[in-house]
Design a protein around this motif. Structure first.
Motif, PDB file in Angstrom:
ATOM      1  N   THR A   1     -44.131   4.554  43.003  1.00  0.00           N
ATOM      2  CA  THR A   1     -43.014   3.912  42.327  1.00  0.00           C
ATOM      3  C   THR A   1     -42.492   4.819  41.215  1.00  0.00           C
ATOM      4  N   VAL A   2     -41.186   4.960  41.153  1.00  0.00           N
ATOM      5  CA  VAL A   2     -40.539   5.676  40.052  1.00  0.00           C
ATOM      6  C   VAL A   2     -40.062   4.613  39.074  1.00  0.00           C
ATOM      7  N   ILE A   3     -40.523   4.728  37.840  1.00  0.00           N
ATOM      8  CA  ILE A   3     -40.246   3.693  36.852  1.00  0.00           C
ATOM      9  C   ILE A   3     -39.530   4.299  35.648  1.00  0.00           C
ATOM     10  N   GLU A   4     -38.571   3.564  35.117  1.00  0.00           N
ATOM     11  CA  GLU A   4     -37.817   4.045  33.959  1.00  0.00           C
ATOM     12  C   GLU A   4     -38.628   3.859  32.684  1.00  0.00           C
ATOM     13  N   THR A   5     -38.317   4.698  31.688  1.00  0.00           N
ATOM     14  CA  THR A   5     -39.024   4.634  30.409  1.00  0.00           C
ATOM     15  C   THR A   5     -38.054   4.407  29.263  1.00  0.00           C
ATOM     16  N   GLU A   6     -38.577   3.857  28.183  1.00  0.00           N
ATOM     17  CA  GLU A   6     -37.869   3.770  26.906  1.00  0.00           C
ATOM     18  C   GLU A   6     -38.812   4.361  25.874  1.00  0.00           C
ATOM     19  N   ALA A   7     -38.352   5.406  25.185  1.00  0.00           N
ATOM     20  CA  ALA A   7     -39.170   6.054  24.164  1.00  0.00           C
ATOM     21  C   ALA A   7     -38.267   6.440  23.002  1.00  0.00           C
ATOM     22  N   GLU A   8     -38.899   6.862  21.909  1.00  0.00           N
ATOM     23  CA  GLU A   8     -38.137   7.306  20.750  1.00  0.00           C
ATOM     24  C   GLU A   8     -37.259   8.491  21.135  1.00  0.00           C
ATOM     25  N   PRO A   9     -36.009   8.516  20.680  1.00  0.00           N
ATOM     26  CA  PRO A   9     -35.141   9.659  20.970  1.00  0.00           C
ATOM     27  C   PRO A   9     -35.782  10.955  20.460  1.00  0.00           C
ATOM     28  N   GLY A  10     -35.683  11.996  21.237  1.00  0.00           N
ATOM     29  CA  GLY A  10     -36.241  13.282  20.847  1.00  0.00           C
ATOM     30  C   GLY A  10     -37.735  13.422  21.064  1.00  0.00           C
ATOM     31  N   SER A  11     -38.358  12.413  21.672  1.00  0.00           N
ATOM     32  CA  SER A  11     -39.813  12.444  21.872  1.00  0.00           C
ATOM     33  C   SER A  11     -40.219  13.351  23.028  1.00  0.00           C
ATOM     34  N   GLY A  12     -39.271  13.683  23.884  1.00  0.00           N
ATOM     35  CA  GLY A  12     -39.585  14.521  25.031  1.00  0.00           C
ATOM     36  C   GLY A  12     -40.146  13.759  26.215  1.00  0.00           C
ATOM     37  N   VAL A  13     -40.242  12.437  26.113  1.00  0.00           N
ATOM     38  CA  VAL A  13     -40.749  11.622  27.219  1.00  0.00           C
ATOM     39  C   VAL A  13     -39.702  11.600  28.327  1.00  0.00           C
ATOM     40  N   PRO A  14     -40.110  11.855  29.584  1.00  0.00           N
ATOM     41  CA  PRO A  14     -39.145  11.807  30.694  1.00  0.00           C
ATOM     42  C   PRO A  14     -38.489  10.425  30.798  1.00  0.00           C
ATOM     43  N   THR A  15     -37.269  10.384  31.296  1.00  0.00           N
ATOM     44  CA  THR A  15     -36.562   9.104  31.440  1.00  0.00           C
ATOM     45  C   THR A  15     -37.122   8.284  32.602  1.00  0.00           C
ATOM     46  N   THR A  16     -37.812   8.942  33.534  1.00  0.00           N
ATOM     47  CA  THR A  16     -38.516   8.229  34.602  1.00  0.00           C
ATOM     48  C   THR A  16     -39.878   8.881  34.805  1.00  0.00           C
ATOM     49  N   LEU A  17     -40.820   8.096  35.279  1.00  0.00           N
ATOM     50  CA  LEU A  17     -42.163   8.579  35.605  1.00  0.00           C
ATOM     51  C   LEU A  17     -42.524   8.081  36.996  1.00  0.00           C
ATOM     52  N   THR A  18     -43.254   8.906  37.751  1.00  0.00           N
ATOM     53  CA  THR A  18     -43.677   8.540  39.105  1.00  0.00           C
ATOM     54  C   THR A  18     -45.167   8.220  39.084  1.00  0.00           C
ATOM     55  N   ILE A  19     -45.526   7.030  39.523  1.00  0.00           N
ATOM     56  CA  ILE A  19     -46.918   6.585  39.488  1.00  0.00           C
ATOM     57  C   ILE A  19     -47.713   7.261  40.608  1.00  0.00           C
ATOM     58  N   THR A  20     -48.830   7.910  40.220  1.00  0.00           N
ATOM     59  CA  THR A  20     -49.683   8.562  41.220  1.00  0.00           C
ATOM     60  C   THR A  20     -50.991   7.821  41.442  1.00  0.00           C
ATOM     61  N   SER A  21     -51.420   7.032  40.454  1.00  0.00           N
ATOM     62  CA  SER A  21     -52.611   6.204  40.663  1.00  0.00           C
ATOM     63  C   SER A  21     -52.672   5.093  39.628  1.00  0.00           C
ATOM     64  N   THR A  22     -53.336   4.003  40.018  1.00  0.00           N
ATOM     65  CA  THR A  22     -53.606   2.898  39.100  1.00  0.00           C
ATOM     66  C   THR A  22     -55.013   2.414  39.369  1.00  0.00           C
ATOM     67  N   ARG A  23     -55.629   1.897  38.331  1.00  0.00           N
ATOM     68  CA  ARG A  23     -56.933   1.258  38.492  1.00  0.00           C
ATOM     69  C   ARG A  23     -57.178   0.378  37.283  1.00  0.00           C
ATOM     70  N   VAL A  24     -58.108  -0.535  37.430  1.00  0.00           N
ATOM     71  CA  VAL A  24     -58.481  -1.407  36.329  1.00  0.00           C
ATOM     72  C   VAL A  24     -59.898  -1.032  35.922  1.00  0.00           C
ATOM     73  N   HIS A  25     -60.077  -0.744  34.643  1.00  0.00           N
ATOM     74  CA  HIS A  25     -61.379  -0.369  34.100  1.00  0.00           C
ATOM     75  C   HIS A  25     -61.700  -1.314  32.950  1.00  0.00           C
ATOM     76  N   ARG A  26     -62.740  -2.142  33.128  1.00  0.00           N
ATOM     77  CA  ARG A  26     -63.148  -3.118  32.111  1.00  0.00           C
ATOM     78  C   ARG A  26     -61.985  -4.016  31.684  1.00  0.00           C
ATOM     79  N   GLY A  27     -61.194  -4.422  32.656  1.00  0.00           N
ATOM     80  CA  GLY A  27     -60.086  -5.340  32.398  1.00  0.00           C
ATOM     81  C   GLY A  27     -58.826  -4.678  31.876  1.00  0.00           C
ATOM     82  N   ILE A  28     -58.822  -3.357  31.737  1.00  0.00           N
ATOM     83  CA  ILE A  28     -57.653  -2.642  31.223  1.00  0.00           C
ATOM     84  C   ILE A  28     -57.024  -1.830  32.345  1.00  0.00           C
ATOM     85  N   TRP A  29     -55.710  -1.937  32.481  1.00  0.00           N
ATOM     86  CA  TRP A  29     -55.004  -1.163  33.498  1.00  0.00           C
ATOM     87  C   TRP A  29     -54.860   0.274  33.040  1.00  0.00           C
TER      88      TRP A  29
END
Length: 175
Positions: free
Chosen positions: A35-63
């Motif tokens: 999934t390609v998901i859009e992001t919202e971050a502070e301006p100038g933070s360098g965070v990409p406007t979209t991120l592509t999910i490569t893996s997910t898992r739950v560890h001790r109840g935390i995603w």
């Protein structure tokens, strides 16, 4: 305005994995691998406007999620506080999605229509969200934001039908 699906927390490990605080009740679908998901971050933070999910898992109840664009821990650290969002125009957005800014200030009424307080916030929880109410006597109370307890959200008010004694629990420490 976008619907926030999750907020990125701290890095986990060395390979770019991050913790996320969920704001969706369907993380398996929303954060499926690829999934390609859009992001919202502070301006100038360098965070990409979209991120592509490569893996997910739950560890001790935390995603935990990794992204194709973030190869290591330092990259993961730069994502801290970034919101993962779904554009409001997206047809997948649930009909009954409410924004905190739309709820704050609404009058809270009991089922008979009597004012019991005012909505002063919305807390996003791991299991369910909670409305923060400032009751008419100034006490702060928390109400599970579920249809059974908050059956009506209108333009100028919400109807709150809490279990008997719920508000008394919050008043006990103030007397």
């Amino acid at each position: 305005m976008n619907v926030v699906l999750a907020r990125i927390g701290k890095p986990h490990g060395l390979r770019g994995e991050v913790t996320v605080q969920l704001h969706t009740d369907d993380p398996e679908t929303r954060f499926a691998v690829g999934t390609v998901i859009e992001t919202e971050a502070e301006p100038g933070s360098g965070v990409p406007t979209t991120l592509t999910i490569t893996s997910t898992r739950v560890h001790r109840g935390i995603w935990l999620i990794t992204f194709e664009e973030i190869p290591d821990r330092s990259g993961a650290e730069s994502l801290r506080g970034t919101r993962l969002v779904l554009p409001e125009s997206n047809p997948q957005v649930e009909d009954e999605a409410f924004y905190e800014e739309d709820l704050v200030g609404l009058e809270a009424r009991d089922p008979s229509g009597e004012k019991v307080g005012t909505v002063s916030g919305l807390e996003i929880g791991p299991a369910q969200d909670r409305l923060v109410l400032t009751l008419t006597d100034g006490v702060t109370a928390y109400v599970p934001f579920v249809k059974r307890i908050v059956p009506v959200v209108a333009e100028d008010h919400v109807v709150v039908d809490p279990p008997p004694g719920l508000f008394d629990l919050y008043r006990e420490g103030t007397e």
